[in-house]
Motif scaffolding. Structure first.
Motif, PDB file in Angstrom:
ATOM      1  N   LYS A 145       3.441  10.122  -6.954  1.00 26.54           N
ATOM      2  CA  LYS A 145       4.377  10.557  -7.991  1.00 26.54           C
ATOM      3  C   LYS A 145       3.651  10.808  -9.308  1.00 26.54           C
ATOM      4  N   ALA A 146       2.724   9.873  -9.647  1.00 29.98           N
ATOM      5  CA  ALA A 146       1.966  10.046 -10.895  1.00 29.98           C
ATOM      6  C   ALA A 146       1.110  11.306 -10.845  1.00 29.98           C
TER       7      ALA A 146
ATOM      8  N   ARG B 139       1.645  13.945  -8.977  1.00 27.74           N
ATOM      9  CA  ARG B 139       2.566  15.090  -9.018  1.00 27.74           C
ATOM     10  C   ARG B 139       2.997  15.366 -10.454  1.00 27.74           C
ATOM     11  N   GLN B 140       3.329  14.289 -11.198  1.00 27.78           N
ATOM     12  CA  GLN B 140       3.742  14.467 -12.585  1.00 27.78           C
ATOM     13  C   GLN B 140       2.598  15.013 -13.432  1.00 27.78           C
ATOM     14  N   ARG B 141       1.363  14.501 -13.148  1.00 27.87           N
ATOM     15  CA  ARG B 141       0.202  14.976 -13.905  1.00 27.87           C
ATOM     16  C   ARG B 141      -0.048  16.460 -13.641  1.00 27.87           C
ATOM     17  N   LEU B 142       0.049  16.849 -12.360  1.00 25.57           N
ATOM     18  CA  LEU B 142      -0.141  18.256 -12.019  1.00 25.57           C
ATOM     19  C   LEU B 142       0.934  19.132 -12.655  1.00 25.57           C
TER      20      LEU B 142
ATOM     21  N   LEU C  73       0.822  -1.206   0.000  1.00 26.82           N
ATOM     22  CA  LEU C  73       0.000   0.000   0.000  1.00 26.82           C
ATOM     23  C   LEU C  73       0.855   1.254   0.000  1.00 26.82           C
ATOM     24  N   LEU C  74       1.947   1.224   0.767  1.00 28.23           N
ATOM     25  CA  LEU C  74       2.836   2.375   0.797  1.00 28.23           C
ATOM     26  C   LEU C  74       3.480   2.600  -0.568  1.00 28.23           C
ATOM     27  N   SER C  75       3.886   1.494  -1.202  1.00 29.87           N
ATOM     28  CA  SER C  75       4.485   1.614  -2.537  1.00 29.87           C
ATOM     29  C   SER C  75       3.458   2.120  -3.551  1.00 29.87           C
TER      30      SER C  75
END
Length: 278
Positions: free
Chosen positions: A85-86, A88-91, A76-78
């Motif tokens: 991260k996804a 953040r990248q999308r934003l 779950l943490l992973s």
């Protein structure tokens, strides 16, 4: 030594009775108590072994569940880290796209403002140039110049092509009123006679004409009748030139023309010369 068998028998009997009594009332209860104690101890040991086995089983199950929990927590943490991260990248991508779109919009607005300003300057310059040209031609018009323009008008009248000549002739024949000849100045009698003669000879009939002065005509003459017109004036050249320059400006502002490349430096003079030659 004499043996007293009665005494021996009595003592033996007493011994047997004593043994039976001891066995009946002492050894047997003790043995039963020892057996019961041994059974209780064995039962308690068996129960302790069972409880120890159950405790070991529960410990193993807890250890297994703890390992599964740790694995699930790590998964779950992973997954949460990957999603963060996804996201953040999308934003970042959305912000970059929005910034690029805003930059492009601002650039387009700046280019549009620059084009509008350039277009307005060109239009204003064009209007001022043609206004000055018309004013100069009006001020420079003299009798000799106007006489020469009458000759040019007569030559154009005589050299009309067949279609235009037929159309004007039909209009002259079907007109209910006399044809109107307008000029920027009051035509002298010789010039009026020359125009009348040219009309009669060109259309092989007596054409009724009335003459009128029109100051708005810049050094020119025009004939109108029944919706048909033939004219010659410097104003026509100016209008044609102005139209040619206007078309050139439209082509310059046309995005398709821009996409095809920048026009050659001599394109404007060629367009103006072409417009002036019409």
């Amino acid at each position: 030594m004499l043996i007293d068998w009665f005494t021996v028998g009595a003592q033996a009997l007493n011994f047997v009775i004593l043994v039976w009594l001891l066995k009946r009332f002492l050894y047997k209860p003790i043995l039963n108590a020892v057996d019961a104690r041994e059974k209780r101890i064995a039962a308690e040991l068996a129960d302790a072994d069972a409880k120890r086995a159950e405790a070991q089983k529960q410990h193993d199950e807890f250890q297994h569940k703890n390992e599964e929990f740790n694995q699930q927590r790590a998964a779950l943490l992973s997954e949460a880290t990957g999603e963060a991260k996804a996201e953040r990248q999308r934003l970042l991508d959305d912000a970059r796209k929005a910034a690029d779109a805003l930059r492009a919009k601002l650039g387009e607005a700046l280019r549009s403002d620059a084009n509008n300003l350039n277009h307005a300057i060109c239009r204003r310059t064009q209007q001022e140039v043609f206004a000055i040209a018309r004013k100069a031609l009006t001020d420079l018009a003299a009798t000799a110049l106007e006489e020469r323009m009458s000759e040019v008008f007569i030559r154009r009248l005589r050299t009309m092509d067949g279609k235009a000549k037929d159309g004007l002739g039909e209009a002259l024949r079907t007109a209910s009123q006399a044809a109107l000849v307008r000029s920027a100045y009051d035509l002298p009698a010789p010039q009026r006679a020359a125009i009348q003669k040219a009309l009669n000879e060109t259309f092989s009939t007596e054409v009724h004409v009335r003459f009128e002065t029109a100051p708005d005509l810049i050094s020119g003459i025009e004939l109108t009748t029944n919706g048909q017109k033939i004219a010659w004036s410097i104003s026509d050249y100016l209008v044609s030139l102005e139209k040619g320059v206007g078309e050139l400006l439209k082509e310059k502002d046309n995005p398709e023309a821009k996409a095809q490349g920048t026009p050659e430096p001599n394109a404007a003079p060629q367009a103006v010369a072409k417009a002036a030659s019409k």
